[in-house]
Design a protein around this motif. Structure first.
Motif, PDB file in Angstrom:
ATOM      1  N   GLY A   1      59.176  28.396  11.524  1.00  0.00           N
ATOM      2  CA  GLY A   1      59.629  27.982  12.845  1.00  0.00           C
ATOM      3  C   GLY A   1      60.261  29.086  13.670  1.00  0.00           C
ATOM      4  N   ALA A   2      59.890  30.321  13.376  1.00  0.00           N
ATOM      5  CA  ALA A   2      60.463  31.456  14.104  1.00  0.00           C
ATOM      6  C   ALA A   2      59.770  31.677  15.449  1.00  0.00           C
ATOM      7  CB  ALA A   2      60.369  32.725  13.257  1.00  0.00           C
ATOM      8  N   ILE A   3      58.593  31.095  15.629  1.00  0.00           N
ATOM      9  CA  ILE A   3      57.794  31.327  16.832  1.00  0.00           C
ATOM     10  C   ILE A   3      57.411  29.997  17.474  1.00  0.00           C
ATOM     11  CG2 ILE A   3      55.688  32.358  17.754  1.00  0.00           C
ATOM     12  CD1 ILE A   3      55.660  34.128  15.217  1.00  0.00           C
ATOM     13  N   SER A   4      57.552  29.938  18.776  1.00  0.00           N
ATOM     14  CA  SER A   4      57.042  28.788  19.517  1.00  0.00           C
ATOM     15  C   SER A   4      56.335  29.299  20.767  1.00  0.00           C
ATOM     16  CB  SER A   4      58.165  27.815  19.891  1.00  0.00           C
ATOM     17  OG  SER A   4      59.048  28.411  20.803  1.00  0.00           O
ATOM     18  N   VAL A   5      55.293  28.601  21.144  1.00  0.00           N
ATOM     19  CA  VAL A   5      54.534  28.942  22.346  1.00  0.00           C
ATOM     20  C   VAL A   5      53.811  27.680  22.800  1.00  0.00           C
ATOM     21  CG1 VAL A   5      52.452  29.722  21.119  1.00  0.00           C
ATOM     22  CG2 VAL A   5      52.955  30.623  23.378  1.00  0.00           C
ATOM     23  N   ARG A   6      53.717  27.486  24.091  1.00  0.00           N
ATOM     24  CA  ARG A   6      52.973  26.347  24.636  1.00  0.00           C
ATOM     25  C   ARG A   6      51.503  26.744  24.714  1.00  0.00           C
ATOM     26  NH1 ARG A   6      54.693  24.919  30.065  1.00  0.00           N
ATOM     27  NH2 ARG A   6      53.053  23.382  29.845  1.00  0.00           N
ATOM     28  N   ALA A   7      50.789  26.499  23.642  1.00  0.00           N
ATOM     29  CA  ALA A   7      49.365  26.828  23.612  1.00  0.00           C
ATOM     30  C   ALA A   7      48.621  25.964  24.616  1.00  0.00           C
ATOM     31  CB  ALA A   7      48.812  26.614  22.212  1.00  0.00           C
ATOM     32  N   GLY A   8      47.627  26.545  25.242  1.00  0.00           N
ATOM     33  CA  GLY A   8      46.804  25.802  26.183  1.00  0.00           C
ATOM     34  C   GLY A   8      47.286  25.875  27.617  1.00  0.00           C
ATOM     35  N   VAL A   9      48.188  26.804  27.897  1.00  0.00           N
ATOM     36  CA  VAL A   9      48.645  26.954  29.279  1.00  0.00           C
ATOM     37  C   VAL A   9      48.312  28.323  29.849  1.00  0.00           C
ATOM     38  CG1 VAL A   9      50.517  25.304  29.005  1.00  0.00           C
ATOM     39  CG2 VAL A   9      50.979  27.726  28.605  1.00  0.00           C
ATOM     40  N   GLY A  10      47.819  29.215  29.030  1.00  0.00           N
ATOM     41  CA  GLY A  10      47.595  30.591  29.485  1.00  0.00           C
ATOM     42  C   GLY A  10      46.135  30.940  29.662  1.00  0.00           C
ATOM     43  N   CYS A  11      45.878  32.206  29.585  1.00  0.00           N
ATOM     44  CA  CYS A  11      44.561  32.763  29.834  1.00  0.00           C
ATOM     45  C   CYS A  11      43.530  32.275  28.814  1.00  0.00           C
ATOM     46  CB  CYS A  11      44.634  34.284  29.822  1.00  0.00           C
ATOM     47  SG  CYS A  11      43.104  35.055  30.356  1.00  0.00           S
ATOM     48  N   ALA A  12      43.921  32.174  27.549  1.00  0.00           N
ATOM     49  CA  ALA A  12      42.973  31.730  26.521  1.00  0.00           C
ATOM     50  C   ALA A  12      42.419  30.354  26.863  1.00  0.00           C
ATOM     51  CB  ALA A  12      43.640  31.707  25.152  1.00  0.00           C
ATOM     52  N   TYR A  13      43.272  29.472  27.306  1.00  0.00           N
ATOM     53  CA  TYR A  13      42.862  28.121  27.691  1.00  0.00           C
ATOM     54  C   TYR A  13      41.867  28.169  28.848  1.00  0.00           C
ATOM     55  CZ  TYR A  13      43.305  23.296  29.320  1.00  0.00           C
ATOM     56  OH  TYR A  13      43.054  22.017  29.715  1.00  0.00           O
ATOM     57  N   ALA A  14      42.172  28.962  29.841  1.00  0.00           N
ATOM     58  CA  ALA A  14      41.297  29.067  31.011  1.00  0.00           C
ATOM     59  C   ALA A  14      39.923  29.616  30.632  1.00  0.00           C
ATOM     60  CB  ALA A  14      41.943  29.954  32.074  1.00  0.00           C
ATOM     61  N   ILE A  15      39.893  30.600  29.770  1.00  0.00           N
ATOM     62  CA  ILE A  15      38.622  31.188  29.339  1.00  0.00           C
ATOM     63  C   ILE A  15      37.802  30.181  28.536  1.00  0.00           C
ATOM     64  CG2 ILE A  15      37.596  32.933  27.815  1.00  0.00           C
ATOM     65  CD1 ILE A  15      39.870  34.822  28.730  1.00  0.00           C
ATOM     66  N   MET A  16      38.450  29.475  27.599  1.00  0.00           N
ATOM     67  CA  MET A  16      37.734  28.500  26.771  1.00  0.00           C
ATOM     68  C   MET A  16      37.168  27.355  27.615  1.00  0.00           C
ATOM     69  SD  MET A  16      39.874  28.318  23.222  1.00  0.00           S
ATOM     70  CE  MET A  16      41.488  28.171  23.959  1.00  0.00           C
ATOM     71  N   TRP A  17      37.953  26.817  28.541  1.00  0.00           N
ATOM     72  CA  TRP A  17      37.469  25.730  29.381  1.00  0.00           C
ATOM     73  C   TRP A  17      36.353  26.196  30.308  1.00  0.00           C
ATOM     74  CZ3 TRP A  17      37.104  20.885  28.817  1.00  0.00           C
ATOM     75  CH2 TRP A  17      38.046  20.193  28.060  1.00  0.00           C
ATOM     76  N   SER A  18      36.432  27.392  30.782  1.00  0.00           N
ATOM     77  CA  SER A  18      35.355  27.916  31.627  1.00  0.00           C
ATOM     78  C   SER A  18      34.057  27.990  30.840  1.00  0.00           C
ATOM     79  CB  SER A  18      35.718  29.306  32.156  1.00  0.00           C
ATOM     80  OG  SER A  18      36.809  29.222  33.025  1.00  0.00           O
ATOM     81  N   ALA A  19      34.149  28.480  29.606  1.00  0.00           N
ATOM     82  CA  ALA A  19      32.958  28.595  28.765  1.00  0.00           C
ATOM     83  C   ALA A  19      32.370  27.219  28.455  1.00  0.00           C
ATOM     84  CB  ALA A  19      33.297  29.335  27.475  1.00  0.00           C
TER      85      ALA A  19
ATOM     86  N   TYR B   1      49.151  40.079  31.098  1.00  0.00           N
ATOM     87  CA  TYR B   1      48.796  39.044  32.052  1.00  0.00           C
ATOM     88  C   TYR B   1      49.866  39.031  33.131  1.00  0.00           C
ATOM     89  CZ  TYR B   1      45.485  38.325  28.427  1.00  0.00           C
ATOM     90  OH  TYR B   1      44.502  38.556  27.518  1.00  0.00           O
ATOM     91  N   LEU B   2      50.412  37.928  33.455  1.00  0.00           N
ATOM     92  CA  LEU B   2      51.459  37.875  34.466  1.00  0.00           C
ATOM     93  C   LEU B   2      52.802  38.205  33.834  1.00  0.00           C
ATOM     94  CD1 LEU B   2      50.316  34.634  36.273  1.00  0.00           C
ATOM     95  CD2 LEU B   2      49.904  36.986  36.965  1.00  0.00           C
ATOM     96  N   LYS B   3      53.586  39.027  34.485  1.00  0.00           N
ATOM     97  CA  LYS B   3      54.867  39.496  33.935  1.00  0.00           C
ATOM     98  C   LYS B   3      55.892  38.362  33.903  1.00  0.00           C
ATOM     99  CE  LYS B   3      57.387  43.540  33.363  1.00  0.00           C
ATOM    100  NZ  LYS B   3      57.396  43.638  31.940  1.00  0.00           N
ATOM    101  N   ASP B   4      56.552  38.246  32.749  1.00  0.00           N
ATOM    102  CA  ASP B   4      57.683  37.328  32.545  1.00  0.00           C
ATOM    103  C   ASP B   4      57.363  35.858  32.789  1.00  0.00           C
ATOM    104  OD1 ASP B   4      59.388  39.478  31.872  1.00  0.00           O
ATOM    105  OD2 ASP B   4      59.758  39.870  33.993  1.00  0.00           O
ATOM    106  N   VAL B   5      56.171  35.402  32.484  1.00  0.00           N
ATOM    107  CA  VAL B   5      55.862  33.984  32.640  1.00  0.00           C
ATOM    108  C   VAL B   5      55.399  33.318  31.346  1.00  0.00           C
ATOM    109  CG1 VAL B   5      55.288  34.195  35.087  1.00  0.00           C
ATOM    110  CG2 VAL B   5      53.482  34.377  33.380  1.00  0.00           C
ATOM    111  N   VAL B   6      55.158  34.077  30.319  1.00  0.00           N
ATOM    112  CA  VAL B   6      54.628  33.527  29.067  1.00  0.00           C
ATOM    113  C   VAL B   6      55.667  32.621  28.393  1.00  0.00           C
ATOM    114  CG1 VAL B   6      55.324  35.461  27.572  1.00  0.00           C
ATOM    115  CG2 VAL B   6      53.289  34.147  27.020  1.00  0.00           C
ATOM    116  N   SER B   7      55.174  31.577  27.734  1.00  0.00           N
ATOM    117  CA  SER B   7      56.059  30.610  27.083  1.00  0.00           C
ATOM    118  C   SER B   7      56.463  31.012  25.664  1.00  0.00           C
ATOM    119  CB  SER B   7      55.376  29.232  27.055  1.00  0.00           C
ATOM    120  OG  SER B   7      54.200  29.285  26.256  1.00  0.00           O
TER     121      SER B   7
END
Length: 91
Positions: A62-80, A5-11
């Motif tokens: 607790g080794a992984i954290s990510v702000r779910a709902g801010v990336g491409c998956a969120y955009a695709i789901m809301w569009s659908a 997706y976009l370089k160096d922006v993922v949470s």
């Protein structure tokens, strides 16, 4: 072909010291962001992450954290859900 997706922006953040090697992140990630290296997960390509949150929700250590709902998956789901055309994320 590797999706990015976009370089160096993922949470997505990963702390290998907290990883216990359960491999759930490897199993649930739809874009193969993680792989196993010995007894720990390895972050192969952070930029492939679509920020769905599956890895962080399944990491009991607790080794992984990510702000779910801010990336491409969120955009695709809301569009659908809204009946709109899906965005073009990545290639």
């Amino acid at each position: 072909m590797s999706l990015q997706y976009l370089k160096d922006v993922v949470s997505l953040e990963y702390d290998p010291e907290r990883c216990k090697g359960c491999r759930l992140c490897v199993d649930v990630c739809p874009h193969a962001v993680f792989s196993m290296e010995g007894n720990r997960a390895r972050l192969d390509d952070k930029d492939r992450c679509m920020e769905c949150g599956a890895c962080s929700r399944n990491c009991a250590f607790g080794a992984i954290s990510v702000r779910a709902g801010v990336g491409c998956a969120y955009a695709i789901m809301w569009s659908a859900l809204r009946g709109k055309p899906a965005p073009q994320c990545g290639e």
